[in-house]
Design an enzyme around this catalytic site. Structure first.
Site, mmCIF file in Angstrom:
data_model
loop_
_atom_site.group_PDB
_atom_site.id
_atom_site.type_symbol
_atom_site.label_atom_id
_atom_site.label_comp_id
_atom_site.label_asym_id
_atom_site.label_seq_id
_atom_site.Cartn_x
_atom_site.Cartn_y
_atom_site.Cartn_z
ATOM 1 N N ALA A 73 73.495 -23.725 55.637
ATOM 2 C CA ALA A 73 72.360 -24.082 56.484
ATOM 3 C C ALA A 73 71.381 -24.875 55.627
ATOM 4 C CB ALA A 73 71.712 -22.820 57.021
ATOM 5 N N GLU A 125 80.798 -19.956 56.957
ATOM 6 C CA GLU A 125 80.794 -19.249 58.245
ATOM 7 C C GLU A 125 81.337 -20.141 59.361
ATOM 8 O OE1 GLU A 125 76.624 -18.232 57.797
ATOM 9 O OE2 GLU A 125 77.144 -16.121 57.855
ATOM 10 N N GLY A 133 76.388 -21.016 55.565
ATOM 11 C CA GLY A 133 76.723 -21.369 56.949
ATOM 12 C C GLY A 133 77.951 -22.266 57.025
ATOM 13 N N GLU A 140 73.971 -16.765 49.936
ATOM 14 C CA GLU A 140 72.640 -16.479 50.511
ATOM 15 C C GLU A 140 71.828 -15.516 49.654
ATOM 16 O OE1 GLU A 140 75.479 -16.581 52.237
ATOM 17 O OE2 GLU A 140 75.170 -17.580 54.169
HETATM 18 N N1 CO8 Z 1 70.364 -27.331 52.335
HETATM 19 C C1 CO8 Z 1 69.644 -28.464 52.153
HETATM 20 N N2 CO8 Z 1 69.973 -29.407 51.260
HETATM 21 C C2 CO8 Z 1 71.065 -29.199 50.501
HETATM 22 C C3 CO8 Z 1 71.860 -28.053 50.626
HETATM 23 C C4 CO8 Z 1 71.475 -27.093 51.610
HETATM 24 N N3 CO8 Z 1 72.190 -25.971 51.862
HETATM 25 N N4 CO8 Z 1 72.874 -28.117 49.741
HETATM 26 C C5 CO8 Z 1 72.719 -29.277 49.095
HETATM 27 N N5 CO8 Z 1 71.630 -29.926 49.543
HETATM 28 C C6 CO8 Z 1 71.103 -31.229 49.107
HETATM 29 C C7 CO8 Z 1 70.370 -31.118 47.790
HETATM 30 O O1 CO8 Z 1 69.053 -30.673 47.985
HETATM 31 C C8 CO8 Z 1 70.455 -32.532 47.285
HETATM 32 O O2 CO8 Z 1 69.511 -33.306 47.966
HETATM 33 P P1 CO8 Z 1 68.453 -34.221 47.117
HETATM 34 O O3 CO8 Z 1 69.335 -35.220 46.418
HETATM 35 O O4 CO8 Z 1 67.598 -34.818 48.190
HETATM 36 O O5 CO8 Z 1 67.776 -33.294 46.203
HETATM 37 C C9 CO8 Z 1 71.832 -32.987 47.772
HETATM 38 O O6 CO8 Z 1 72.175 -32.107 48.836
HETATM 39 C C10 CO8 Z 1 72.893 -32.886 46.711
HETATM 40 O O7 CO8 Z 1 72.893 -31.556 46.229
HETATM 41 P P2 CO8 Z 1 72.884 -31.211 44.640
HETATM 42 O O8 CO8 Z 1 72.146 -32.265 43.891
HETATM 43 O O9 CO8 Z 1 72.403 -29.809 44.501
HETATM 44 O O10 CO8 Z 1 74.439 -31.347 44.349
HETATM 45 P P3 CO8 Z 1 75.264 -30.595 43.220
HETATM 46 O O11 CO8 Z 1 76.604 -31.216 43.228
HETATM 47 O O12 CO8 Z 1 74.518 -30.549 41.932
HETATM 48 O O13 CO8 Z 1 75.389 -29.074 43.727
HETATM 49 C C11 CO8 Z 1 75.792 -27.345 45.362
HETATM 50 C C12 CO8 Z 1 76.103 -28.784 44.900
HETATM 51 C C13 CO8 Z 1 76.344 -26.348 44.360
HETATM 52 C C14 CO8 Z 1 76.489 -27.160 46.709
HETATM 53 C C15 CO8 Z 1 74.264 -27.173 45.498
HETATM 54 O O14 CO8 Z 1 73.737 -28.259 46.269
HETATM 55 C C16 CO8 Z 1 73.861 -25.897 46.181
HETATM 56 O O15 CO8 Z 1 73.874 -24.846 45.564
HETATM 57 N N6 CO8 Z 1 73.479 -25.975 47.477
HETATM 58 C C17 CO8 Z 1 73.003 -24.820 48.210
HETATM 59 C C18 CO8 Z 1 74.150 -23.940 48.658
HETATM 60 C C19 CO8 Z 1 73.626 -22.738 49.387
HETATM 61 O O16 CO8 Z 1 72.878 -21.940 48.884
HETATM 62 N N7 CO8 Z 1 74.064 -22.575 50.676
HETATM 63 C C20 CO8 Z 1 73.649 -21.468 51.511
HETATM 64 C C21 CO8 Z 1 72.456 -21.846 52.315
HETATM 65 S S1 CO8 Z 1 71.799 -20.476 53.230
HETATM 66 C C22 CO8 Z 1 72.796 -20.377 54.601
HETATM 67 O O17 CO8 Z 1 73.719 -21.110 54.754
HETATM 68 C C23 CO8 Z 1 72.427 -19.307 55.578
HETATM 69 C C24 CO8 Z 1 73.369 -19.352 56.752
HETATM 70 C C25 CO8 Z 1 72.670 -18.956 57.991
HETATM 71 C C26 CO8 Z 1 73.525 -19.200 59.221
HETATM 72 C C27 CO8 Z 1 73.982 -20.615 59.371
HETATM 73 C C28 CO8 Z 1 74.738 -20.805 60.656
HETATM 74 C C29 CO8 Z 1 75.747 -21.878 60.583
#
Ligand code: CO8
Length: 290
Positions: free
Chosen positions: A98, A144, A141, A164
């Site tokens: 998400a 999921e 998400g 999460e």
């Molecule tokens: N949300 C928003 N932006 C994101 C997300 C995210 N989940 N993941 C990546 N991005 C963005 C980054 O902010 C970045 O944007 P910017 O260049 O503007 O800063 C861009 O994508 C590239 O990401 P990274 O620079 O971080 O790329 P890396 O290759 O270094 O890392 C990762 C990749 C490991 C995937 C890292 O981006 C990361 O850890 N992302 C977050 C993953 C996460 O925590 N996901 C869980 C989110 S919570 C959730 O999903 C709750 C679910 C609720 C229900 C949903 C129903 C479907």
């Protein structure tokens, strides 16, 4: 003349060659797609492909994207020529969860009383089979969403996780339930409590994915599987899907009872008759989805 759904699904191509036609047509259908790409695939154009296309944010799931996915799935569900659907992302990410930026300012009150996560699980309401083709990250998400699909194929670079807990929250779209049912309590607990990810190989070993392919072959292979599914009776396929899904919702006795009823139901179809006649007559069945 092409149907409205055909025009909608050919969107990107049509947009390049005749933007005015596209704008007019898609306006009637509720707007063109900004965060997804849709296409009909397969030799008989009987597979609907939905590609999440928000690469800069690693396909982070937010409301406008989910709404587009739901809209596209509805079109494919209602299109009688489509027998199965493939949902995929980019080579780097199926979906990294998400959208954390969208979520970060939410309050309990706004979540509870608002529309947050409303309609995010529409995939589970589809009657047609849907295959998740997962390359790269399927996190939170994203994982999921893949688990809401009927089959998961993974690219060699796929990584699955429910991180999460690292954000101070927990899975909110079925992660604690679907992951646990599929991979068992120990691995699900480990993933959900540590936020650690598993590789495609580990996911296959745990039963989360059924097959692994090279990254560049993944979508092609998922479409191939979808074509195989689409070549069977669409009606009976839906009954089979309903019956398998009951295994996650009911007791064994209730599930077996439902299966028996659906099995009997197949005998009310022309396709069951055609399938068995074709076997006896040593020819290929010609299902009419009836
Ligand atoms: N949300 C928003 N932006 C994101 C997300 C995210 N989940 N993941 C990546 N991005 C963005 C980054 O902010 C970045 O944007 P910017 O260049 O503007 O800063 C861009 O994508 C590239 O990401 P990274 O620079 O971080 O790329 P890396 O290759 O270094 O890392 C990762 C990749 C490991 C995937 C890292 O981006 C990361 O850890 N992302 C977050 C993953 C996460 O925590 N996901 C869980 C989110 S919570 C959730 O999903 C709750 C679910 C609720 C229900 C949903 C129903 C479907």
């Amino acid at each position: 003349m092409a149907s409205l759904s055909t025009l909608l699904l050919r969107g990107p191509t049509l947009l390049r060659c005749c933007p005015r036609l596209f704008a007019a047509r898609t306006y009637a259908a509720g707007g063109d797609f900004k965060y997804i790409i849709t296409e009909k695939k397969g030799k008989n154009n009987n597979v609907g492909l939905v590609q999440l296309n928000r690469p800069k944010a690693l396909n982070a799931l937010f409301q406008p994207l989910i709404e587009e996915v739901n809209q596209a799935l509805t079109v494919f569900q209602e299109d009688p020529s489509i027998g199965a659907i493939v949902l995929t992302g980019t080579e780097k990410a199926f979906a990294a969860g998400a959208d954390i930026k969208e979520m970060s300012d939410k309050t309990f009150q706004s979540c509870y009383s608002g529309k947050f996560l409303k309609d995010w699980d529409s995939v589970t309401q589809l009657k047609k089979p849907i295959i998740a083709a997962v390359n790269g990250y399927a996190l939170g998400g994203g994982c999921e969403l893949a688990m809401m699909c009927d089959i998961i194929y993974a690219g060699e670079n796929a990584q699955f996780g429910q991180p999460e807990i690292l954000l101070g929250t927990i899975p909110g779209a079925g992660g604690t339930q679907r992951l646990t049912r599929v991979v068992g309590k120990s691995l699900a607990m480990e993933m959900i409590l540590t936020g650690d990810r598993i590789s495609a190989q580990e996911a296959k070993q745990a039963g989360l994915v059924s097959k692994i392919f090279p990254v560049e072959k993944l979508v092609e292979e998922a479409v191939r599987c979808a074509e195989k599914i689409a070549s069977n009776s669409k009606l009976v396929t839906q009954m089979a899907k309903e019956s398998v899904n009951a295994a996650f919702e009911t007791t064994l006795a209730e599930g077996v009872r439902l299966e028996k009823k659906l099995f009997y139901c197949t005998f009310a179809t022309d396709d069951r008759k055609e399938g068995m006649s074709a076997f006896v007559e040593k020819r290929k069945a010609n299902f009419k989805d009836n």
